[in-house]
Design a protein around this motif. Structure first.
Motif, PDB file in Angstrom:
ATOM      1  N   VAL A 152       0.843  -1.202   0.000  1.00  0.00           N
ATOM      2  CA  VAL A 152       0.000   0.000   0.000  1.00  0.00           C
ATOM      3  C   VAL A 152       0.876   1.250   0.000  1.00  0.00           C
ATOM      4  O   VAL A 152       0.665   2.172  -0.796  1.00  0.00           O
ATOM      5  CB  VAL A 152      -0.955   0.008   1.214  1.00  0.00           C
ATOM      6  CG1 VAL A 152      -1.662   1.344   1.346  1.00  0.00           C
ATOM      7  CG2 VAL A 152      -1.969  -1.119   1.105  1.00  0.00           C
ATOM      8  N   ASN A 190       2.528   1.733  -3.357  1.00  0.00           N
ATOM      9  CA  ASN A 190       1.569   2.211  -4.366  1.00  0.00           C
ATOM     10  C   ASN A 190       1.293   3.701  -4.208  1.00  0.00           C
ATOM     11  O   ASN A 190       1.210   4.440  -5.190  1.00  0.00           O
ATOM     12  CB  ASN A 190       0.260   1.423  -4.288  1.00  0.00           C
ATOM     13  CG  ASN A 190       0.386   0.027  -4.840  1.00  0.00           C
ATOM     14  OD1 ASN A 190       1.260  -0.263  -5.644  1.00  0.00           O
ATOM     15  ND2 ASN A 190      -0.500  -0.862  -4.387  1.00  0.00           N
ATOM     16  N   VAL A 191       1.138   4.149  -2.971  1.00  0.00           N
ATOM     17  CA  VAL A 191       0.899   5.579  -2.722  1.00  0.00           C
ATOM     18  C   VAL A 191       2.113   6.390  -3.160  1.00  0.00           C
ATOM     19  O   VAL A 191       1.977   7.404  -3.855  1.00  0.00           O
ATOM     20  CB  VAL A 191       0.579   5.846  -1.230  1.00  0.00           C
ATOM     21  CG1 VAL A 191       0.505   7.339  -0.951  1.00  0.00           C
ATOM     22  CG2 VAL A 191      -0.725   5.161  -0.840  1.00  0.00           C
ATOM     23  N   SER A 237       2.371   6.866  -6.800  1.00  0.00           N
ATOM     24  CA  SER A 237       1.431   7.841  -7.362  1.00  0.00           C
ATOM     25  C   SER A 237       1.832   9.285  -7.057  1.00  0.00           C
ATOM     26  O   SER A 237       1.399  10.196  -7.745  1.00  0.00           O
ATOM     27  CB  SER A 237       0.015   7.575  -6.852  1.00  0.00           C
ATOM     28  OG  SER A 237      -0.097   7.933  -5.494  1.00  0.00           O
ATOM     29  N   LEU A 238       2.672   9.503  -6.039  1.00  0.00           N
ATOM     30  CA  LEU A 238       3.037  10.859  -5.620  1.00  0.00           C
ATOM     31  C   LEU A 238       4.443  11.285  -6.033  1.00  0.00           C
ATOM     32  O   LEU A 238       4.675  12.455  -6.304  1.00  0.00           O
ATOM     33  CB  LEU A 238       2.932  10.990  -4.097  1.00  0.00           C
ATOM     34  CG  LEU A 238       1.557  10.880  -3.473  1.00  0.00           C
ATOM     35  CD1 LEU A 238       1.680  10.908  -1.952  1.00  0.00           C
ATOM     36  CD2 LEU A 238       0.645  11.986  -3.954  1.00  0.00           C
ATOM     37  N   PRO A 283      -6.043   1.035   3.763  1.00  0.00           N
ATOM     38  CA  PRO A 283      -5.233   1.599   2.680  1.00  0.00           C
ATOM     39  C   PRO A 283      -5.558   3.068   2.414  1.00  0.00           C
ATOM     40  O   PRO A 283      -4.660   3.864   2.137  1.00  0.00           O
ATOM     41  CB  PRO A 283      -5.591   0.731   1.476  1.00  0.00           C
ATOM     42  CG  PRO A 283      -5.980  -0.584   2.070  1.00  0.00           C
ATOM     43  CD  PRO A 283      -6.681  -0.227   3.361  1.00  0.00           C
ATOM     44  N   GLY A 284      -6.807   3.452   2.534  1.00  0.00           N
ATOM     45  CA  GLY A 284      -7.188   4.845   2.343  1.00  0.00           C
ATOM     46  C   GLY A 284      -6.562   5.757   3.375  1.00  0.00           C
ATOM     47  O   GLY A 284      -6.159   6.887   3.067  1.00  0.00           O
ATOM     48  N   SER A 303      -2.880   6.242   2.515  1.00  0.00           N
ATOM     49  CA  SER A 303      -2.782   7.211   1.429  1.00  0.00           C
ATOM     50  C   SER A 303      -2.996   8.626   1.950  1.00  0.00           C
ATOM     51  O   SER A 303      -2.262   9.555   1.598  1.00  0.00           O
ATOM     52  CB  SER A 303      -3.800   6.885   0.346  1.00  0.00           C
ATOM     53  OG  SER A 303      -3.748   7.829  -0.688  1.00  0.00           O
ATOM     54  N   ARG A 304      -3.983   8.794   2.802  1.00  0.00           N
ATOM     55  CA  ARG A 304      -4.287  10.118   3.350  1.00  0.00           C
ATOM     56  C   ARG A 304      -3.124  10.666   4.180  1.00  0.00           C
ATOM     57  O   ARG A 304      -2.750  11.827   4.048  1.00  0.00           O
ATOM     58  CB  ARG A 304      -5.566  10.052   4.175  1.00  0.00           C
ATOM     59  CG  ARG A 304      -5.973  11.387   4.781  1.00  0.00           C
ATOM     60  CD  ARG A 304      -7.340  11.296   5.444  1.00  0.00           C
ATOM     61  NE  ARG A 304      -7.619  12.457   6.250  1.00  0.00           N
ATOM     62  CZ  ARG A 304      -8.143  13.591   5.788  1.00  0.00           C
ATOM     63  NH1 ARG A 304      -8.451  13.696   4.512  1.00  0.00           N
ATOM     64  NH2 ARG A 304      -8.368  14.611   6.598  1.00  0.00           N
ATOM     65  N   THR A 337      -0.222  11.624   1.835  1.00  0.00           N
ATOM     66  CA  THR A 337      -0.603  12.762   0.999  1.00  0.00           C
ATOM     67  C   THR A 337      -0.696  14.048   1.802  1.00  0.00           C
ATOM     68  O   THR A 337      -0.253  15.108   1.357  1.00  0.00           O
ATOM     69  CB  THR A 337      -1.939  12.465   0.283  1.00  0.00           C
ATOM     70  OG1 THR A 337      -1.794  11.263  -0.483  1.00  0.00           O
ATOM     71  CG2 THR A 337      -2.343  13.606  -0.626  1.00  0.00           C
TER      72      THR A 337
END
Length: 159
Positions: free
Chosen positions: A29, A32-33, A36-37, A131-132, A135-136, A139
């Motif tokens: 996870v 993956n984050v 994406s960043l 997972p959310g 990511s939060r 981010t």
């Protein structure tokens, strides 16, 4: 006060709503984050034999670090980014400003000081971490750091 009592037939089964939770692979996870960043293929990772992980990646004008202390529920994920080196100009004004930001605009993150550096940081145990939420956390820290580092350095950076 009304008392409601439910009676069940002998063959009726009561099922509590239980959400089946699959084991989350926090390493996947996080990666993956970060994928994406991160910018400019800047992501790096180190892994110790004890099960600790440390990632570093570039986001805008800052470097963001993600540390995973292990994979059990008691272990933690910590995300941080340096936004200003100390000493700084007018540190009392800086501290007041950072406290105001902590109260108004840092969500689950906060400003702090680690080894004479002002950082944006967030930490959480892995217990029930989705997972959310991973990511939060990443981010939020990356965005707050990138949105504030240049202004903080401009106003409070050492001469």
């Amino acid at each position: 006060m009304t008392n409601y009592q439910e009676t069940l037939a002998n063959n009726e089964v009561v099922n509590d709503p239980i959400v089946a939770t699959a084991t989350i692979n926090h390493v996947e996870v996080i990666e993956n984050v970060i994928d994406s960043l991160e910018q400019d293929d800047s992501a790096m990772v180190s892994h110790s034999p004890e099960g600790n992980y440390l990632w570093k990646f570039k986001y805008g004008s800052v470097e963001v670090f993600v540390q995973l202390s292990g994979t059990s529920d008691e272990d933690t994920i910590t995300v941080w980014s340096v936004v200003l080196k100390l000493p700084a100009k007018d540190e009392s004004k800086l501290m007041r400003y950072l406290l105001e930001l902590n109260c108004s605009s840092t969500f689950e993150a906060r400003f702090g000081i680690i080894e004479n550096q002002v950082v944006v940081i967030s930490t959480r145990t892995l217990a029930e971490l989705s997972p959310g939420e991973v990511s939060r956390l990443i981010t939020i820290v990356a965005t707050i750091a990138d949105n504030n580092d240049e202004a903080l350095q401009s106003e409070f950076g050492a001469a």
